[in-house]
Write a protein that holds these residues in place. Structure first.
Motif, short mmCIF file in Angstrom:
data_model
loop_
_atom_site.label_atom_id
_atom_site.label_comp_id
_atom_site.label_asym_id
_atom_site.label_seq_id
_atom_site.Cartn_x
_atom_site.Cartn_y
_atom_site.Cartn_z
N LYS A 171 0.83 -1.20 0.00
CA LYS A 171 0.00 0.00 0.00
C LYS A 171 0.87 1.25 0.00
CE LYS A 171 -4.20 -1.75 2.21
NZ LYS A 171 -5.03 -1.76 3.44
N GLY A 172 0.50 2.19 -0.85
CA GLY A 172 1.25 3.43 -0.96
C GLY A 172 2.44 3.35 -1.89
N ARG A 173 2.81 2.14 -2.32
CA ARG A 173 3.96 1.99 -3.22
C ARG A 173 3.54 1.45 -4.59
NH1 ARG A 173 7.81 -1.62 -2.12
NH2 ARG A 173 6.44 -3.03 -0.96
N PHE A 174 2.55 0.56 -4.60
CA PHE A 174 2.10 -0.06 -5.85
C PHE A 174 0.73 0.50 -6.23
CE2 PHE A 174 4.43 -4.43 -5.40
CZ PHE A 174 5.62 -3.76 -5.20
N THR A 175 0.50 0.59 -7.53
CA THR A 175 -0.80 1.03 -8.04
C THR A 175 -1.25 0.09 -9.14
OG1 THR A 175 -0.27 3.35 -7.58
CG2 THR A 175 -2.10 2.92 -9.09
N ILE A 176 -2.43 -0.47 -8.96
CA ILE A 176 -3.01 -1.36 -9.97
C ILE A 176 -4.01 -0.57 -10.80
CG2 ILE A 176 -4.88 -2.18 -8.47
CD1 ILE A 176 -4.51 -4.96 -9.74
N SER A 177 -4.06 -0.86 -12.09
CA SER A 177 -5.00 -0.18 -12.98
C SER A 177 -5.33 -1.13 -14.13
CB SER A 177 -4.42 1.13 -13.51
OG SER A 177 -3.24 0.90 -14.25
#
Length: 120
Positions: A64-70
Protein backbone atom coordinates in the motif's frame (compact mmCIF):
# COMPACT_ATOMS: atom_id res chain seq x y z
CA UNK A 1 -8.48 -20.18 -26.26
CA UNK A 2 -8.05 -17.47 -23.64
CA UNK A 3 -4.62 -16.60 -22.33
CA UNK A 4 -2.89 -14.00 -20.17
CA UNK A 5 0.57 -12.69 -20.93
CA UNK A 6 2.67 -10.69 -18.47
CA UNK A 7 5.53 -8.39 -19.34
CA UNK A 8 7.68 -5.76 -17.67
CA UNK A 9 9.62 -7.70 -15.06
CA UNK A 10 13.35 -7.27 -14.57
CA UNK A 11 16.18 -6.22 -12.31
CA UNK A 12 16.03 -3.01 -10.32
CA UNK A 13 17.83 -1.48 -7.38
CA UNK A 14 16.03 -0.69 -4.11
CA UNK A 15 13.97 2.46 -4.46
CA UNK A 16 13.52 1.90 -8.16
CA UNK A 17 10.36 1.37 -10.19
CA UNK A 18 8.93 -1.17 -12.60
CA UNK A 19 5.65 -1.40 -14.48
CA UNK A 20 4.11 -4.79 -15.13
CA UNK A 21 1.50 -5.40 -17.82
CA UNK A 22 -0.91 -8.27 -18.30
CA UNK A 23 -2.86 -8.61 -21.53
CA UNK A 24 -5.74 -10.98 -22.05
CA UNK A 25 -6.18 -12.45 -25.51
CA UNK A 26 -8.56 -14.86 -27.20
CA UNK A 27 -12.32 -14.98 -27.51
CA UNK A 28 -14.32 -14.02 -24.44
CA UNK A 29 -17.36 -12.05 -23.38
CA UNK A 30 -15.95 -9.95 -20.54
CA UNK A 31 -13.23 -9.72 -17.92
CA UNK A 32 -14.31 -9.50 -14.30
CA UNK A 33 -11.87 -9.12 -11.41
CA UNK A 34 -8.17 -9.08 -12.24
CA UNK A 35 -5.27 -9.38 -9.87
CA UNK A 36 -1.54 -9.59 -9.36
CA UNK A 37 -0.04 -12.30 -7.18
CA UNK A 38 3.55 -13.04 -6.33
CA UNK A 39 5.58 -15.96 -5.10
CA UNK A 40 9.01 -15.63 -3.55
CA UNK A 41 11.35 -18.63 -3.20
CA UNK A 42 10.24 -20.86 -0.36
CA UNK A 43 7.05 -18.90 0.23
CA UNK A 44 3.42 -19.34 -0.69
CA UNK A 45 1.84 -17.33 -3.48
CA UNK A 46 0.20 -14.19 -2.13
CA UNK A 47 -2.23 -11.62 -3.49
CA UNK A 48 -0.55 -8.28 -4.15
CA UNK A 49 -3.44 -6.26 -5.57
CA UNK A 50 -6.75 -6.73 -7.32
CA UNK A 51 -9.06 -4.58 -9.40
CA UNK A 52 -12.70 -5.15 -10.20
CA UNK A 53 -14.51 -4.44 -13.42
CA UNK A 54 -15.63 -1.16 -11.87
CA UNK A 55 -12.02 -0.23 -11.06
CA UNK A 56 -12.43 -0.87 -7.33
CA UNK A 57 -9.03 -1.82 -5.94
CA UNK A 58 -7.57 -3.82 -3.08
CA UNK A 59 -3.94 -3.99 -1.93
CA UNK A 60 -1.85 -6.10 0.37
CA UNK A 61 -0.68 -4.08 3.37
CA UNK A 62 2.94 -4.63 2.34
CA UNK A 63 2.51 -2.70 -0.92
CA UNK A 64 0.00 0.00 0.00
CA UNK A 65 1.25 3.43 -0.96
CA UNK A 66 3.96 1.99 -3.22
CA UNK A 67 2.10 -0.06 -5.85
CA UNK A 68 -0.80 1.03 -8.04
CA UNK A 69 -3.01 -1.36 -9.97
CA UNK A 70 -5.00 -0.18 -12.98
CA UNK A 71 -6.70 -1.58 -16.06
CA UNK A 72 -7.55 -0.48 -19.57
CA UNK A 73 -10.68 -2.35 -20.54
CA UNK A 74 -10.43 -1.25 -24.18
CA UNK A 75 -7.05 -3.00 -24.40
CA UNK A 76 -7.96 -5.95 -22.14
CA UNK A 77 -4.85 -5.06 -20.17
CA UNK A 78 -4.02 -4.66 -16.49
CA UNK A 79 -1.02 -2.86 -15.07
CA UNK A 80 0.94 -2.79 -11.84
CA UNK A 81 3.05 0.29 -11.24
CA UNK A 82 5.61 -0.59 -8.59
CA UNK A 83 7.50 2.26 -6.94
CA UNK A 84 9.93 2.39 -4.03
CA UNK A 85 10.79 -1.26 -4.59
CA UNK A 86 12.38 -3.21 -1.76
CA UNK A 87 14.42 -6.42 -1.79
CA UNK A 88 11.48 -8.21 -0.18
CA UNK A 89 9.43 -7.46 -3.31
CA UNK A 90 11.62 -9.93 -5.19
CA UNK A 91 9.37 -12.68 -6.53
CA UNK A 92 7.74 -14.11 -9.60
CA UNK A 93 4.66 -12.01 -10.31
CA UNK A 94 1.60 -13.66 -11.82
CA UNK A 95 -1.50 -12.05 -13.23
CA UNK A 96 -4.88 -13.63 -12.74
CA UNK A 97 -8.26 -12.84 -14.23
CA UNK A 98 -11.77 -14.13 -13.94
CA UNK A 99 -13.05 -14.18 -17.50
CA UNK A 100 -16.50 -14.83 -18.84
CA UNK A 101 -16.13 -16.86 -22.03
CA UNK A 102 -19.90 -16.74 -22.41
CA UNK A 103 -22.61 -15.00 -20.40
CA UNK A 104 -22.87 -17.98 -18.06
CA UNK A 105 -19.42 -19.57 -18.11
CA UNK A 106 -16.61 -17.94 -16.14
CA UNK A 107 -13.14 -19.28 -15.47
CA UNK A 108 -9.99 -18.17 -13.68
CA UNK A 109 -6.93 -17.80 -15.86
CA UNK A 110 -3.26 -17.31 -14.92
CA UNK A 111 -0.31 -15.88 -16.75
CA UNK A 112 3.05 -17.62 -16.95
CA UNK A 113 4.72 -15.24 -14.50
CA UNK A 114 7.39 -12.58 -14.77
CA UNK A 115 10.44 -12.29 -12.52
CA UNK A 116 11.02 -9.14 -10.48
CA UNK A 117 14.35 -8.92 -8.71
CA UNK A 118 15.28 -6.04 -6.41
CA UNK A 119 18.95 -6.13 -5.52
CA UNK A 120 21.43 -3.91 -3.78
Amino acid sequence: QVSLAESGGGLVQPGGSLRLSCEASGRFFSINVMGWHRQAPGKERELVASIGSGADTNYADSVKGRFTISRDNAKNTMYLQMNSLKPEDTAVYYCNANIAVTLLRKFDYWGQGTQVTVFS
